[in-house]
Design an enzyme around this catalytic site. Structure first.
Site, short mmCIF file in Angstrom:
data_model
loop_
_atom_site.label_atom_id
_atom_site.label_comp_id
_atom_site.label_asym_id
_atom_site.label_seq_id
_atom_site.Cartn_x
_atom_site.Cartn_y
_atom_site.Cartn_z
N CYS A 38 0.85 -1.19 0.00
CA CYS A 38 0.00 0.00 0.00
C CYS A 38 0.89 1.24 0.00
CB CYS A 38 -0.89 -0.02 1.24
SG CYS A 38 -1.92 1.44 1.43
N SER A 40 0.62 3.90 1.65
CA SER A 40 0.81 4.55 2.96
C SER A 40 2.14 4.16 3.61
CB SER A 40 -0.34 4.21 3.89
OG SER A 40 -1.56 4.57 3.30
N HIS A 43 5.04 6.44 2.88
CA HIS A 43 5.20 7.69 3.63
C HIS A 43 6.21 7.51 4.77
CE1 HIS A 43 2.11 9.90 1.57
NE2 HIS A 43 1.18 9.02 1.86
N HIS A 59 0.49 -3.18 6.42
CA HIS A 59 -0.76 -3.08 7.20
C HIS A 59 -1.96 -3.56 6.39
CE1 HIS A 59 -0.53 0.46 4.69
NE2 HIS A 59 -1.84 0.44 4.72
N CYS A 162 -7.21 -3.07 3.66
CA CYS A 162 -6.89 -1.63 3.70
C CYS A 162 -7.51 -0.90 2.52
CB CYS A 162 -5.39 -1.35 3.76
SG CYS A 162 -5.07 0.43 3.64
ZN ZN Z 1 -3.09 1.06 3.26
#
Ligand code: ZN
Ligand code: ZN
Length: 362
Positions: A38, A40, A43, A59, A162
Protein backbone atom coordinates in the site's frame (compact mmCIF):
# COMPACT_ATOMS: atom_id res chain seq x y z
CA UNK A 1 10.38 -15.79 11.30
CA UNK A 2 11.46 -13.51 8.47
CA UNK A 3 10.38 -9.90 8.16
CA UNK A 4 11.28 -6.76 6.20
CA UNK A 5 12.76 -4.11 8.49
CA UNK A 6 12.97 -0.36 7.89
CA UNK A 7 16.08 0.81 9.76
CA UNK A 8 15.98 4.43 8.65
CA UNK A 9 13.93 6.58 6.27
CA UNK A 10 15.16 6.60 2.67
CA UNK A 11 17.09 3.36 3.07
CA UNK A 12 16.12 0.01 1.53
CA UNK A 13 14.28 -2.47 3.75
CA UNK A 14 16.31 -5.53 4.74
CA UNK A 15 14.99 -9.03 5.26
CA UNK A 16 15.91 -10.29 8.72
CA UNK A 17 15.24 -13.16 11.08
CA UNK A 18 12.98 -11.71 13.80
CA UNK A 19 11.80 -13.13 17.14
CA UNK A 20 8.10 -12.91 17.90
CA UNK A 21 6.65 -13.13 21.43
CA UNK A 22 4.02 -15.63 22.58
CA UNK A 23 0.39 -14.39 22.51
CA UNK A 24 -0.70 -12.63 25.70
CA UNK A 25 -4.29 -12.95 26.98
CA UNK A 26 -6.06 -11.16 24.14
CA UNK A 27 -3.40 -11.51 21.45
CA UNK A 28 -3.47 -13.69 18.35
CA UNK A 29 -0.55 -15.07 16.35
CA UNK A 30 -1.31 -15.10 12.63
CA UNK A 31 0.62 -16.85 9.85
CA UNK A 32 0.62 -14.16 7.14
CA UNK A 33 -0.57 -15.38 3.72
CA UNK A 34 -0.53 -12.14 1.72
CA UNK A 35 0.50 -8.55 2.41
CA UNK A 36 -0.31 -5.72 0.00
CA UNK A 37 2.14 -2.99 -0.95
CA UNK A 38 0.00 0.00 0.00
CA UNK A 39 1.13 3.53 -0.70
CA UNK A 40 0.81 4.55 2.96
CA UNK A 41 3.86 2.51 3.99
CA UNK A 42 5.86 4.59 1.52
CA UNK A 43 5.20 7.69 3.63
CA UNK A 44 7.18 6.05 6.47
CA UNK A 45 9.94 4.87 4.12
CA UNK A 46 10.32 8.39 2.78
CA UNK A 47 10.17 9.99 6.23
CA UNK A 48 7.04 12.02 5.42
CA UNK A 49 5.38 10.76 8.61
CA UNK A 50 7.46 10.27 11.73
CA UNK A 51 7.66 6.71 13.12
CA UNK A 52 10.13 5.08 15.50
CA UNK A 53 12.69 2.73 13.89
CA UNK A 54 13.62 -0.04 13.41
CA UNK A 55 10.11 -0.99 12.35
CA UNK A 56 8.37 -3.70 10.37
CA UNK A 57 5.96 -1.90 8.05
CA UNK A 58 2.91 -3.32 6.24
CA UNK A 59 -0.76 -3.08 7.20
CA UNK A 60 -2.84 -4.73 4.44
CA UNK A 61 -2.89 -8.45 5.07
CA UNK A 62 -4.72 -11.71 5.55
CA UNK A 63 -3.67 -15.05 6.95
CA UNK A 64 -4.42 -18.04 9.14
CA UNK A 65 -4.58 -18.08 12.94
CA UNK A 66 -1.76 -20.13 14.48
CA UNK A 67 -2.24 -19.53 18.21
CA UNK A 68 -4.46 -17.52 20.51
CA UNK A 69 -4.05 -16.05 23.99
CA UNK A 70 -5.88 -17.43 27.03
CA UNK A 71 -8.79 -14.94 26.90
CA UNK A 72 -9.50 -15.10 23.16
CA UNK A 73 -12.88 -16.65 22.35
CA UNK A 74 -13.62 -15.04 18.96
CA UNK A 75 -10.91 -17.00 17.10
CA UNK A 76 -9.22 -20.39 17.16
CA UNK A 77 -6.20 -21.85 15.35
CA UNK A 78 -6.99 -22.54 11.68
CA UNK A 79 -9.42 -19.64 11.27
CA UNK A 80 -8.87 -17.42 8.23
CA UNK A 81 -8.61 -13.75 9.08
CA UNK A 82 -8.17 -10.30 7.57
CA UNK A 83 -6.24 -7.75 9.61
CA UNK A 84 -7.20 -4.11 10.00
CA UNK A 85 -5.21 -1.29 11.53
CA UNK A 86 -8.48 0.07 12.98
CA UNK A 87 -8.07 -2.03 16.11
CA UNK A 88 -10.89 -1.13 18.51
CA UNK A 89 -11.60 -1.54 22.23
CA UNK A 90 -15.39 -1.58 21.98
CA UNK A 91 -15.89 0.45 25.15
CA UNK A 92 -14.45 3.98 24.65
CA UNK A 93 -16.58 6.99 23.68
CA UNK A 94 -15.70 6.68 20.00
CA UNK A 95 -16.37 2.93 19.88
CA UNK A 96 -19.70 3.17 21.71
CA UNK A 97 -20.96 5.99 19.49
CA UNK A 98 -20.41 4.05 16.28
CA UNK A 99 -16.90 5.15 15.39
CA UNK A 100 -14.60 2.25 16.26
CA UNK A 101 -12.26 3.32 13.44
CA UNK A 102 -11.14 6.25 15.61
CA UNK A 103 -10.95 4.29 18.88
CA UNK A 104 -8.63 6.15 21.19
CA UNK A 105 -7.99 3.48 23.81
CA UNK A 106 -4.22 3.23 23.87
CA UNK A 107 -4.27 -0.05 25.81
CA UNK A 108 -5.64 -1.72 22.68
CA UNK A 109 -4.61 0.70 19.95
CA UNK A 110 -1.01 1.02 21.04
CA UNK A 111 0.79 4.27 20.25
CA UNK A 112 3.78 4.11 17.86
CA UNK A 113 6.72 2.58 19.68
CA UNK A 114 4.68 1.09 22.55
CA UNK A 115 4.38 -2.52 21.33
CA UNK A 116 6.97 -5.02 22.54
CA UNK A 117 6.01 -7.92 20.29
CA UNK A 118 9.07 -8.31 18.03
CA UNK A 119 12.81 -8.29 18.53
CA UNK A 120 15.87 -8.50 16.30
CA UNK A 121 19.36 -9.26 17.59
CA UNK A 122 18.13 -8.58 21.13
CA UNK A 123 16.67 -5.14 20.37
CA UNK A 124 13.02 -4.15 20.05
CA UNK A 125 11.65 -3.90 16.52
CA UNK A 126 8.61 -1.63 16.43
CA UNK A 127 5.24 -2.77 15.21
CA UNK A 128 3.63 -0.57 12.57
CA UNK A 129 -0.04 0.34 12.98
CA UNK A 130 -0.52 -2.49 15.49
CA UNK A 131 0.01 -4.97 12.62
CA UNK A 132 3.40 -5.17 10.81
CA UNK A 133 2.30 -7.22 7.82
CA UNK A 134 5.65 -7.47 6.02
CA UNK A 135 6.45 -10.48 8.16
CA UNK A 136 5.78 -14.21 8.06
CA UNK A 137 3.91 -13.95 11.36
CA UNK A 138 1.91 -11.16 13.00
CA UNK A 139 1.16 -10.87 16.71
CA UNK A 140 -1.88 -8.64 17.12
CA UNK A 141 -4.79 -7.82 19.44
CA UNK A 142 -7.82 -9.99 18.60
CA UNK A 143 -9.77 -6.80 17.79
CA UNK A 144 -7.44 -6.13 14.86
CA UNK A 145 -8.87 -9.18 13.07
CA UNK A 146 -12.06 -10.26 11.35
CA UNK A 147 -12.81 -13.92 10.65
CA UNK A 148 -13.73 -14.74 7.03
CA UNK A 149 -15.07 -17.80 5.20
CA UNK A 150 -12.42 -20.26 4.07
CA UNK A 151 -13.48 -19.99 0.41
CA UNK A 152 -12.30 -16.36 0.27
CA UNK A 153 -8.93 -16.15 -1.54
CA UNK A 154 -6.57 -14.57 0.95
CA UNK A 155 -5.07 -12.15 -1.60
CA UNK A 156 -8.54 -10.68 -2.13
CA UNK A 157 -8.95 -10.69 1.65
CA UNK A 158 -5.71 -8.74 2.11
CA UNK A 159 -6.82 -6.05 -0.33
CA UNK A 160 -10.08 -5.64 1.54
CA UNK A 161 -8.01 -5.13 4.73
CA UNK A 162 -6.89 -1.63 3.70
CA UNK A 163 -7.37 -0.34 0.15
CA UNK A 164 -10.88 -1.64 -0.39
CA UNK A 165 -12.33 -0.92 3.04
CA UNK A 166 -10.82 2.57 2.84
CA UNK A 167 -12.07 3.44 -0.66
CA UNK A 168 -15.46 1.74 -0.54
CA UNK A 169 -15.93 2.74 3.10
CA UNK A 170 -15.30 6.42 2.25
CA UNK A 171 -18.25 6.22 -0.15
CA UNK A 172 -20.60 4.16 2.07
CA UNK A 173 -19.71 5.34 5.58
CA UNK A 174 -18.04 8.75 5.34
CA UNK A 175 -19.82 10.47 2.42
CA UNK A 176 -22.93 8.23 2.35
CA UNK A 177 -23.37 8.66 -1.41
CA UNK A 178 -27.02 8.23 -2.37
CA UNK A 179 -28.47 6.73 -5.59
CA UNK A 180 -28.43 9.20 -8.48
CA UNK A 181 -25.73 11.46 -7.00
CA UNK A 182 -22.71 12.58 -9.03
CA UNK A 183 -19.19 11.64 -7.95
CA UNK A 184 -15.60 12.51 -8.86
CA UNK A 185 -12.60 10.51 -7.66
CA UNK A 186 -9.09 11.99 -7.89
CA UNK A 187 -6.40 9.31 -8.03
CA UNK A 188 -7.00 5.82 -9.39
CA UNK A 189 -4.66 3.64 -7.36
CA UNK A 190 -6.09 0.78 -5.31
CA UNK A 191 -8.00 3.10 -2.97
CA UNK A 192 -9.36 5.50 -5.61
CA UNK A 193 -10.52 2.61 -7.80
CA UNK A 194 -12.25 1.12 -4.77
CA UNK A 195 -14.05 4.45 -4.31
CA UNK A 196 -15.06 4.42 -7.99
CA UNK A 197 -16.40 0.90 -7.60
CA UNK A 198 -18.13 1.76 -4.32
CA UNK A 199 -19.85 4.72 -5.98
CA UNK A 200 -21.12 2.38 -8.69
CA UNK A 201 -22.51 -0.02 -6.06
CA UNK A 202 -24.10 2.95 -4.25
CA UNK A 203 -25.97 3.87 -7.46
CA UNK A 204 -24.21 7.12 -8.41
CA UNK A 205 -25.44 8.38 -11.78
CA UNK A 206 -22.12 9.86 -12.91
CA UNK A 207 -18.72 8.70 -11.71
CA UNK A 208 -15.79 10.74 -13.01
CA UNK A 209 -12.39 9.10 -12.52
CA UNK A 210 -9.32 11.35 -12.63
CA UNK A 211 -5.68 10.26 -12.95
CA UNK A 212 -2.59 11.00 -15.02
CA UNK A 213 -1.99 7.35 -16.04
CA UNK A 214 -4.28 6.26 -18.88
CA UNK A 215 -4.02 2.52 -18.05
CA UNK A 216 -5.49 3.25 -14.61
CA UNK A 217 -8.34 5.16 -16.21
CA UNK A 218 -9.06 2.09 -18.36
CA UNK A 219 -9.38 0.02 -15.18
CA UNK A 220 -11.58 2.73 -13.67
CA UNK A 221 -14.03 2.26 -16.56
CA UNK A 222 -14.14 -1.47 -15.88
CA UNK A 223 -14.90 -0.73 -12.23
CA UNK A 224 -17.79 1.63 -12.89
CA UNK A 225 -16.50 5.05 -14.01
CA UNK A 226 -18.89 6.70 -16.49
CA UNK A 227 -16.34 9.37 -17.47
CA UNK A 228 -12.56 9.66 -17.20
CA UNK A 229 -10.24 12.67 -17.15
CA UNK A 230 -6.52 12.46 -17.81
CA UNK A 231 -5.27 15.30 -15.64
CA UNK A 232 -1.86 15.35 -17.32
CA UNK A 233 -3.46 17.25 -20.22
CA UNK A 234 -6.19 19.34 -18.63
CA UNK A 235 -7.19 21.18 -15.47
CA UNK A 236 -9.17 18.60 -13.48
CA UNK A 237 -11.52 21.12 -11.88
CA UNK A 238 -12.46 22.77 -15.19
CA UNK A 239 -12.88 19.37 -16.85
CA UNK A 240 -15.21 18.11 -14.09
CA UNK A 241 -17.30 21.27 -14.28
CA UNK A 242 -17.49 20.94 -18.07
CA UNK A 243 -18.93 17.45 -17.68
CA UNK A 244 -21.40 18.70 -15.03
CA UNK A 245 -22.95 21.65 -16.91
CA UNK A 246 -20.59 24.06 -15.18
CA UNK A 247 -21.88 23.24 -11.69
CA UNK A 248 -19.68 20.51 -10.19
CA UNK A 249 -20.33 17.21 -8.43
CA UNK A 250 -22.23 16.25 -5.28
CA UNK A 251 -19.35 14.19 -3.89
CA UNK A 252 -15.63 14.26 -4.53
CA UNK A 253 -12.95 11.94 -3.15
CA UNK A 254 -9.24 12.69 -2.98
CA UNK A 255 -7.27 9.44 -2.97
CA UNK A 256 -3.69 10.63 -3.43
CA UNK A 257 -2.76 12.80 -0.42
CA UNK A 258 -1.44 15.90 -2.19
CA UNK A 259 -2.09 19.52 -1.30
CA UNK A 260 -3.12 20.48 -4.83
CA UNK A 261 -5.50 17.58 -5.40
CA UNK A 262 -7.05 18.08 -1.95
CA UNK A 263 -7.74 21.69 -2.91
CA UNK A 264 -9.11 20.58 -6.29
CA UNK A 265 -11.50 18.12 -4.63
CA UNK A 266 -13.16 21.03 -2.83
CA UNK A 267 -13.11 23.35 -5.87
CA UNK A 268 -15.00 20.82 -8.05
CA UNK A 269 -18.03 20.61 -5.72
CA UNK A 270 -21.46 21.94 -6.59
CA UNK A 271 -23.25 23.93 -3.84
CA UNK A 272 -24.10 21.53 -1.02
CA UNK A 273 -21.38 19.12 -2.13
CA UNK A 274 -19.03 17.17 0.13
CA UNK A 275 -15.31 16.58 -0.46
CA UNK A 276 -13.76 13.62 1.36
CA UNK A 277 -9.98 13.51 1.77
CA UNK A 278 -8.89 9.86 1.85
CA UNK A 279 -5.21 10.28 0.92
CA UNK A 280 -2.51 10.85 3.54
CA UNK A 281 -1.48 14.47 3.06
CA UNK A 282 2.17 14.73 4.24
CA UNK A 283 2.58 15.61 7.91
CA UNK A 284 2.64 19.38 8.44
CA UNK A 285 1.21 20.27 5.00
CA UNK A 286 -1.56 22.88 4.96
CA UNK A 287 -4.26 23.04 2.33
CA UNK A 288 -5.82 26.32 1.16
CA UNK A 289 -9.46 26.79 0.19
CA UNK A 290 -11.49 29.73 -1.09
CA UNK A 291 -13.57 30.98 1.82
CA UNK A 292 -16.45 32.07 -0.41
CA UNK A 293 -16.95 28.44 -1.48
CA UNK A 294 -18.23 27.66 2.04
CA UNK A 295 -21.13 30.10 1.68
CA UNK A 296 -23.15 27.62 -0.34
CA UNK A 297 -23.04 24.66 2.06
CA UNK A 298 -19.94 23.00 0.61
CA UNK A 299 -18.18 20.73 3.09
CA UNK A 300 -14.79 19.05 3.33
CA UNK A 301 -14.00 16.15 5.66
CA UNK A 302 -11.39 13.56 6.46
CA UNK A 303 -11.92 9.87 6.89
CA UNK A 304 -9.85 7.30 8.72
CA UNK A 305 -9.82 3.93 6.95
CA UNK A 306 -13.19 4.61 5.33
CA UNK A 307 -14.99 5.15 8.63
CA UNK A 308 -15.06 1.37 8.96
CA UNK A 309 -16.74 -0.98 11.35
CA UNK A 310 -14.55 -3.61 9.75
CA UNK A 311 -16.05 -6.74 11.33
CA UNK A 312 -19.32 -5.73 9.66
CA UNK A 313 -18.00 -4.00 6.54
CA UNK A 314 -15.40 -6.50 5.33
CA UNK A 315 -17.68 -9.56 5.16
CA UNK A 316 -20.27 -7.40 3.36
CA UNK A 317 -17.67 -6.23 0.85
CA UNK A 318 -16.60 -9.83 0.25
CA UNK A 319 -20.22 -10.75 -0.46
CA UNK A 320 -20.39 -7.90 -2.99
CA UNK A 321 -17.20 -9.28 -4.56
CA UNK A 322 -18.70 -12.79 -4.78
CA UNK A 323 -21.74 -11.27 -6.50
CA UNK A 324 -19.48 -9.57 -9.05
CA UNK A 325 -20.45 -6.09 -7.90
CA UNK A 326 -17.11 -5.20 -6.33
CA UNK A 327 -14.61 -6.04 -9.07
CA UNK A 328 -11.62 -6.51 -6.82
CA UNK A 329 -9.71 -8.85 -9.12
CA UNK A 330 -8.92 -5.83 -11.33
CA UNK A 331 -6.90 -4.34 -8.49
CA UNK A 332 -4.30 -7.12 -8.29
CA UNK A 333 -1.21 -6.52 -10.41
CA UNK A 334 0.65 -9.60 -9.20
CA UNK A 335 2.23 -11.61 -6.40
CA UNK A 336 5.84 -11.04 -5.37
CA UNK A 337 8.21 -12.58 -2.81
CA UNK A 338 9.18 -10.85 0.45
CA UNK A 339 12.70 -10.43 -0.98
CA UNK A 340 11.29 -8.35 -3.84
CA UNK A 341 9.71 -5.74 -1.57
CA UNK A 342 12.14 -2.91 -2.44
CA UNK A 343 11.61 -3.46 -6.19
CA UNK A 344 7.88 -3.61 -5.58
CA UNK A 345 7.92 -0.21 -3.88
CA UNK A 346 10.17 1.26 -6.59
CA UNK A 347 7.54 0.20 -9.13
CA UNK A 348 4.75 1.67 -6.99
CA UNK A 349 6.61 5.00 -6.85
CA UNK A 350 6.87 4.99 -10.65
CA UNK A 351 3.08 4.88 -10.74
CA UNK A 352 2.82 1.70 -12.78
CA UNK A 353 1.17 -1.12 -10.79
CA UNK A 354 -2.12 -1.09 -8.89
CA UNK A 355 -1.43 -3.61 -6.17
CA UNK A 356 1.39 -6.07 -5.82
CA UNK A 357 0.97 -8.43 -2.91
CA UNK A 358 3.68 -10.32 -1.10
CA UNK A 359 2.83 -14.03 -1.13
CA UNK A 360 4.36 -15.78 1.84
CA UNK A 361 5.36 -19.42 1.54
CA UNK A 362 3.25 -21.35 4.00
ZN1 ZN B 1 -3.09 1.06 3.26
ZN1 ZN C 1 -12.47 2.20 21.62
Amino acid sequence: MRAAILHQANQPLTIEEVEVSKPKAREVLVRTAFAGLCHSDLHMMEGLYPYPVPVILGHESAGVVEAVGSDVTYLKPGDHVISCLSVFCGTCANCTTGHPNICDNTEVKLLPGAARRYSWKGQVVHQFANLSSFAEQMLVHENALVKVEKDIPLDIGALVGCGVVTGVGAVFNAAKVEPGATVAVIGCGGIGLSAVNGAAVAGASRIIAIDTVSSKLDVAKQMGATDVINASNVDAVAAVKDLMDGIGVHYSFEAIGHKVTAEQSFAMLRPGGVATIIGMVPYGTKIELHGADFLRDRKIQGTSMGGNRFRVDMPRMLTLWKQGRLKLDHLITGHIKLEQINEGYAQLKSGAPLRNLIKFDS
